[in-house]
Design a protein around this motif. Sequence first.
Motif, mmCIF file in Angstrom:
data_model
loop_
_atom_site.group_PDB
_atom_site.id
_atom_site.type_symbol
_atom_site.label_atom_id
_atom_site.label_comp_id
_atom_site.label_asym_id
_atom_site.label_seq_id
_atom_site.Cartn_x
_atom_site.Cartn_y
_atom_site.Cartn_z
ATOM 1 N N UNK A 202 47.697 32.035 32.240
ATOM 2 C CA UNK A 202 46.837 31.077 31.504
ATOM 3 C C UNK A 202 45.580 30.699 32.270
ATOM 4 N N UNK A 203 45.483 31.142 33.537
ATOM 5 C CA UNK A 203 44.283 30.820 34.318
ATOM 6 C C UNK A 203 43.101 31.702 33.910
ATOM 7 N N UNK A 204 43.393 32.880 33.321
ATOM 8 C CA UNK A 204 42.328 33.871 33.075
ATOM 9 C C UNK A 204 41.193 33.279 32.239
ATOM 10 N N UNK A 205 41.526 32.494 31.244
ATOM 11 C CA UNK A 205 40.486 31.968 30.338
ATOM 12 C C UNK A 205 39.570 30.959 31.055
ATOM 13 N N UNK A 206 40.019 30.468 32.221
ATOM 14 C CA UNK A 206 39.200 29.479 32.951
ATOM 15 C C UNK A 206 38.161 30.126 33.871
ATOM 16 N N UNK A 207 38.325 31.434 34.111
ATOM 17 C CA UNK A 207 37.441 32.104 35.086
ATOM 18 C C UNK A 207 35.942 31.931 34.819
ATOM 19 N N UNK A 208 35.489 31.979 33.561
ATOM 20 C CA UNK A 208 34.050 31.815 33.347
ATOM 21 C C UNK A 208 33.534 30.445 33.798
ATOM 22 N N UNK A 209 34.445 29.506 34.031
ATOM 23 C CA UNK A 209 34.012 28.167 34.468
ATOM 24 C C UNK A 209 34.254 27.964 35.969
ATOM 25 N N UNK A 210 34.689 29.033 36.626
ATOM 26 C CA UNK A 210 34.917 28.995 38.080
ATOM 27 C C UNK A 210 33.698 29.623 38.738
ATOM 28 N N UNK A 211 33.284 29.085 39.893
ATOM 29 C CA UNK A 211 32.105 29.657 40.563
ATOM 30 C C UNK A 211 32.493 30.858 41.423
ATOM 31 N N UNK A 212 33.523 30.693 42.252
ATOM 32 C CA UNK A 212 33.926 31.760 43.182
ATOM 33 C C UNK A 212 35.440 31.918 43.172
ATOM 34 N N UNK A 213 35.870 33.176 43.142
ATOM 35 C CA UNK A 213 37.299 33.489 43.220
ATOM 36 C C UNK A 213 37.499 34.364 44.444
ATOM 37 N N UNK A 214 38.321 33.883 45.382
ATOM 38 C CA UNK A 214 38.585 34.660 46.608
ATOM 39 C C UNK A 214 39.961 35.298 46.534
ATOM 40 N N UNK A 215 40.027 36.581 46.883
ATOM 41 C CA UNK A 215 41.319 37.280 46.902
ATOM 42 C C UNK A 215 41.400 38.102 48.176
ATOM 43 N N UNK A 216 42.609 38.282 48.692
ATOM 44 C CA UNK A 216 42.771 39.198 49.826
ATOM 45 C C UNK A 216 42.783 40.610 49.252
#
Length: 378
Positions: A202-216
């Motif tokens: 359910x987090x996927x739909x929020x991504x356009x409102x996130x500035x930066x996503x960090x992943x290893x």
Amino acid sequence: MPLAAEPDDTHEEGEDQQLLLAKKGEPTLEGLVVGSYCHDVLIRGGRVVGETLGGAAAFVSNVLDAASPREAEQGEAPFVVVSKVGRDFAYASAPAPARRPPLLCASPTTSFHAQFSDAAASAHAPDRELRRVHACDPIYPADLPDRRFAYGLAVGVAGEVLPETLERMIRLCRAVLVDAQALIRAFDGDGAVGHVALEDTPYARLLPRVAFLKASSEEAPYVGVETARRRCCVIVTDGRDGCRLYWDGGEARVAPFPAVQVDPTGAGDSFLAGFAAGLLWGLSATDAALLGNFFGAAAVSQVGVPTFHPKMLQAVKEILEEKIAKRSSPCINGTTFTFDRSSVHDELHAALQEAARLIPEQQQADPTNGNCGDICSV
Ligand SMILES: Nc1ncnc2c1ncn2[C@@H]1O[C@H](COP(=O)(O)OP(=O)(O)O)[C@@H](O)[C@H]1O
Ligand SMILES: O=P([O-])([O-])O[C@@H]1[C@@H](O)[C@H](O)[C@@H](O)[C@H](O)[C@@H]1O
């Protein structure tokens, strides 16, 4: 310690609009860090080799306190931590939780066993296998303060940042930075940490409102970098090789700093906080990632939450003050970001490389480091 609130998100969108107006006297660059402190048990060859304070909130607080620009010369860096622990919490007097106490719950403190194997000594093997042994309560939207923040860091480790909590963070903060580990971790019946595809959450739909996503680099395949970069800027960290940034229309590699790795725990967390501090100083995303790499390298040089040498911090501050004179404007405080490498990028890297020489000094000065031995020498 204050008691945790009941799970009840009664805040309406209209109510949040009221919060858009910063109150007089509130720090303009105040941050909101959401994610729980935890207990880390470090195991090698079947033997416990370390027991430490953990949780991204602890590593992040440590770096934000060390590296954020201060509005006034005195006082703590302006950010709030929303975290939950149980009555068994063993580190209430450690610097990060003592400064920003967690909410107290009936359930036990989140706890992880990190199993290090010799395979971790090879360049691209996963550093460790993690098992969640206890999980404290989730952090609910109602647990977040009712005010606006310049930036937010969603840094859960055990699924405690619920989708609705992230959504509320997005409403409260001008810019939100998210660690993918808060979104895509799944736990089997034994607590072993696995991952699910971000797109299926359910987090996927929020991504356009996130500035930066960090992943290893281990998490990146589950994030789906090519899809995610069209919605927000994605940063993929790659241990001793530094990191890469991907945004809609561009990408950049950012060089690492040398480190003698004794414990990889907290590298990603410290990276994200260093990166956020870089944005607060007004750097572009690619330049800010240098500060992320710097604090990631500093984190792996010590066991548990690192203590930074004052000389090293002073050197970093002086470098930033000197180079940032050439900056554009503080990015984190607005809605638009600059991503590209600036003209001072290479100078900044060279100067920070000098400061990185001071990283090992703390290890020698701090007798609590070294007693655990190397957790994962490479
Ligand atoms: N051995 C190392 N030497 C130098 N820098 C490191 C090392 N390990 C990690 N870092 C720094 O920390 C960042 C995060 O580390 P990484 O291992 O990718 O994250 P995670 O802890 O989430 O697995 C890297 O991008 C790098 O800048
Ligand atoms: O090492 P890292 O990926 O930056 O972050 C770590 C988490 O993955 C782990 O679950 C937690 O127990 C550690 O304390 C630390 O927060």
